[in-house]
Design a protein around this motif. Structure first.
Motif, short mmCIF file in Angstrom:
data_model
loop_
_atom_site.label_atom_id
_atom_site.label_comp_id
_atom_site.label_asym_id
_atom_site.label_seq_id
_atom_site.Cartn_x
_atom_site.Cartn_y
_atom_site.Cartn_z
N LEU A 102 -6.75 -3.54 -2.03
CA LEU A 102 -7.84 -2.13 -2.64
C LEU A 102 -8.93 -2.18 -1.38
CD1 LEU A 102 -8.49 -4.77 -5.44
CD2 LEU A 102 -7.47 -2.74 -5.85
N TYR A 103 -8.97 -3.16 -0.63
CA TYR A 103 -10.66 -2.49 0.64
C TYR A 103 -9.71 -1.21 0.98
CZ TYR A 103 -14.26 -3.15 3.16
OH TYR A 103 -14.87 -2.20 3.88
N SER A 104 -8.04 -1.82 1.31
CA SER A 104 -7.14 -0.41 2.87
C SER A 104 -7.03 0.64 2.01
CB SER A 104 -6.53 -1.51 3.53
OG SER A 104 -7.34 -2.58 4.16
N LEU A 105 -6.48 0.39 0.29
CA LEU A 105 -6.25 1.93 -0.21
C LEU A 105 -6.55 3.80 0.24
CD1 LEU A 105 -4.62 1.93 -2.36
CD2 LEU A 105 -6.18 1.79 -4.33
N PRO A 106 -7.87 3.36 1.05
CA PRO A 106 -8.51 4.52 0.92
C PRO A 106 -7.58 5.46 2.59
CG PRO A 106 -10.09 3.73 1.22
CD PRO A 106 -8.89 2.24 0.44
N PHE A 107 -7.42 4.32 3.37
CA PHE A 107 -6.65 4.65 5.12
C PHE A 107 -5.05 5.01 4.44
CE2 PHE A 107 -10.53 1.73 5.39
CZ PHE A 107 -10.98 2.67 6.47
N VAL A 108 -4.85 5.06 3.13
CA VAL A 108 -3.32 4.86 3.04
C VAL A 108 -2.93 5.96 1.71
CG1 VAL A 108 -0.83 4.05 2.00
CG2 VAL A 108 -2.12 2.69 3.57
N VAL A 109 -3.71 6.24 1.18
CA VAL A 109 -4.04 7.42 -0.33
C VAL A 109 -4.55 8.45 1.03
CG1 VAL A 109 -4.80 8.19 -2.00
CG2 VAL A 109 -4.14 6.15 -1.99
N GLN A 110 -5.56 8.21 1.48
CA GLN A 110 -6.22 10.01 1.70
C GLN A 110 -5.12 10.32 2.93
OE1 GLN A 110 -10.07 9.29 3.10
NE2 GLN A 110 -10.66 9.11 0.84
N ALA A 117 -11.64 6.34 -2.57
CA ALA A 117 -12.28 5.96 -1.70
C ALA A 117 -14.03 5.45 -1.57
CB ALA A 117 -13.16 7.54 -0.99
N LEU A 118 -14.09 3.81 -2.50
CA LEU A 118 -15.28 4.08 -2.47
C LEU A 118 -15.52 2.94 -1.74
CD1 LEU A 118 -17.50 3.36 -4.45
CD2 LEU A 118 -16.13 1.75 -6.15
N PRO A 119 -14.05 2.03 -1.32
CA PRO A 119 -14.14 0.74 -0.11
C PRO A 119 -14.53 1.35 0.97
CG PRO A 119 -12.42 0.78 -1.57
CD PRO A 119 -11.99 2.10 -1.51
N LEU A 120 -14.26 3.26 1.27
CA LEU A 120 -15.15 3.63 2.68
C LEU A 120 -16.92 3.26 2.83
CD1 LEU A 120 -12.77 6.28 2.91
CD2 LEU A 120 -12.13 4.40 3.91
N VAL A 121 -17.63 3.57 1.81
CA VAL A 121 -19.20 3.13 1.52
C VAL A 121 -19.71 2.00 0.95
CG1 VAL A 121 -19.10 5.60 1.32
CG2 VAL A 121 -19.57 4.42 -0.86
N SER A 142 0.38 2.40 9.72
CA SER A 142 -0.91 2.72 11.21
C SER A 142 -1.85 2.30 10.52
CB SER A 142 -0.48 3.19 12.02
OG SER A 142 0.51 3.82 12.71
N LEU A 143 -2.65 3.17 10.10
CA LEU A 143 -4.79 2.74 9.26
C LEU A 143 -4.79 1.04 8.27
CD1 LEU A 143 -5.70 6.33 9.39
CD2 LEU A 143 -6.26 4.64 11.60
N GLY A 144 -3.73 1.70 7.53
CA GLY A 144 -3.89 0.37 6.21
C GLY A 144 -3.87 -0.62 7.06
N PHE A 145 -2.46 -0.45 8.36
CA PHE A 145 -2.23 -1.85 9.01
C PHE A 145 -3.30 -2.17 9.87
CE2 PHE A 145 -0.94 -4.73 12.09
CZ PHE A 145 0.48 -5.54 11.14
N ALA A 146 -3.59 -1.66 10.56
CA ALA A 146 -4.74 -1.77 11.68
C ALA A 146 -5.92 -2.11 11.07
CB ALA A 146 -5.50 -1.10 12.46
N HIS A 147 -6.38 -1.76 9.96
CA HIS A 147 -8.07 -2.14 9.41
C HIS A 147 -8.17 -3.39 8.33
CE1 HIS A 147 -10.63 -1.40 5.81
NE2 HIS A 147 -11.00 -1.07 6.41
N LEU A 170 0.59 -1.61 -0.25
CA LEU A 170 0.05 0.25 -0.10
C LEU A 170 0.62 1.08 0.01
CD1 LEU A 170 -3.03 -1.20 2.45
CD2 LEU A 170 -3.00 0.15 0.22
N LEU A 171 2.07 1.44 0.79
CA LEU A 171 2.82 2.34 0.77
C LEU A 171 3.60 2.74 -0.85
CD1 LEU A 171 4.25 2.23 4.94
CD2 LEU A 171 2.74 3.82 3.68
N ILE A 172 4.05 1.96 -0.77
CA ILE A 172 4.36 1.49 -2.60
C ILE A 172 3.68 1.76 -3.51
CG2 ILE A 172 5.41 0.22 -4.37
CD1 ILE A 172 6.27 -1.27 -2.53
N ILE A 173 2.30 1.79 -3.93
CA ILE A 173 1.39 2.28 -4.60
C ILE A 173 0.90 3.50 -4.39
CG2 ILE A 173 1.18 -0.06 -5.90
CD1 ILE A 173 -1.30 -0.21 -4.59
N GLY A 174 0.04 3.41 -2.95
CA GLY A 174 0.40 4.71 -2.67
C GLY A 174 0.44 6.10 -2.05
#
Length: 229
Positions: free
Chosen positions: A100-108, A51-55, A153-158, A24-28
């Motif tokens: 894919l599902y944790s992407l917004p927690f890293v990108v945003q 942001a789609l995985p958030l909703v 941290s958010l990506g890992f925890a999620h 996630l860090l590499i691509i995000g």
């Protein structure tokens, strides 16, 4: 006491979260940089996709990923011919789904940090002959350090706590795809509430400690006031 399958699920969850967070860090990071500085008319569409995985319910994404990972699908056939193994109900499928599902927690968090960077510093460094690599490691990375910690941290925890998507694409195979959240569900379903309490309490304590650490590290340091003598 924890069973052997519970310990295996904990280890598998930590492995999954670590690998997914690194990816996630590499691509995000480049994705967040582009979203922070792009003026393309398509930018809102890409932001919505991130942001789609958030909703979106995780089972929806998991369902379509399961179809994409099936051996008779084009992607599934390509994976099968390249690795000799089916992608569906494998650890690799869990990694792809978690990314894919944790992407917004890293990108945003990274995008928000990149948007707040002082442009005059980057322009000055560019004027002095620093290329993008030098500017990133000498200016962007130090100024965005807290955001990188938050994103990781958010990506890992999620990823550790994810349930729906990993169940859809990974199933419940002990030692292979049974992560911590699936093991907890399995204990509740089999009425093993003592083991379920241990796993659930562990997740609560882990999440609380991790979030407390993130908030503590992101707390702005107090500025001391120097009084004139």
């Amino acid at each position: 006491m924890l069973h052997a399958n519970d310990i295996a699920a904990i280890v598998l969850s930590l492995q999954l979260a670590t690998i997914s967070t690194v990816i996630l860090l590499i691509i995000g990071t480049p994705m967040a940089w582009w979203l922070a500085h792009s003026r393309s008319r398509c930018k809102p569409i890409f932001e919505a996709l991130v942001a789609l995985p958030l909703v979106l319910p995780p089972t929806v994404l998991g369902f379509y990923l399961l179809l994409a990972f099936a051996p008779n699908s084009p992607f599934g056939q390509l994976w099968l011919s390249a690795t000799g193994q089916s992608l569906a109900f494998s650890f690799s499928a869990l990694v792809i789904g978690s990314v894919l599902y944790s992407l917004p927690f890293v990108v945003q968090p990274l995008q928000a940090s990149f948007e707040q960077l002082p442009k005059n510093l980057l322009e000055a460094a560019s004027t002095l002959g620093a290329d993008f690599k030098d500017r990133f490691f000498s200016i962007v990375l130090p100024l965005s350090r807290r955001s990188f910690i938050t994103a990781a941290s958010l990506g890992f925890a999620h990823t550790v706590g994810e349930f729906g998507i990993v169940l859809m694409i990974g199933g419940n195979i002990p030692g292979k795809t049974q992560v911590l959240s699936i093991a907890l569900f399995d204990r509740v379903e089999s009425l093993q509430f003592q083991q379920a309490h241990i796993l659930a309490a562990g997740l609560v304590v882990f999440s609380l400690l991790l979030l407390s650490l993130v908030y503590r590290m992101n707390k702005p340091s107090s500025l001391s006031v120097v009084r004139p003598q």
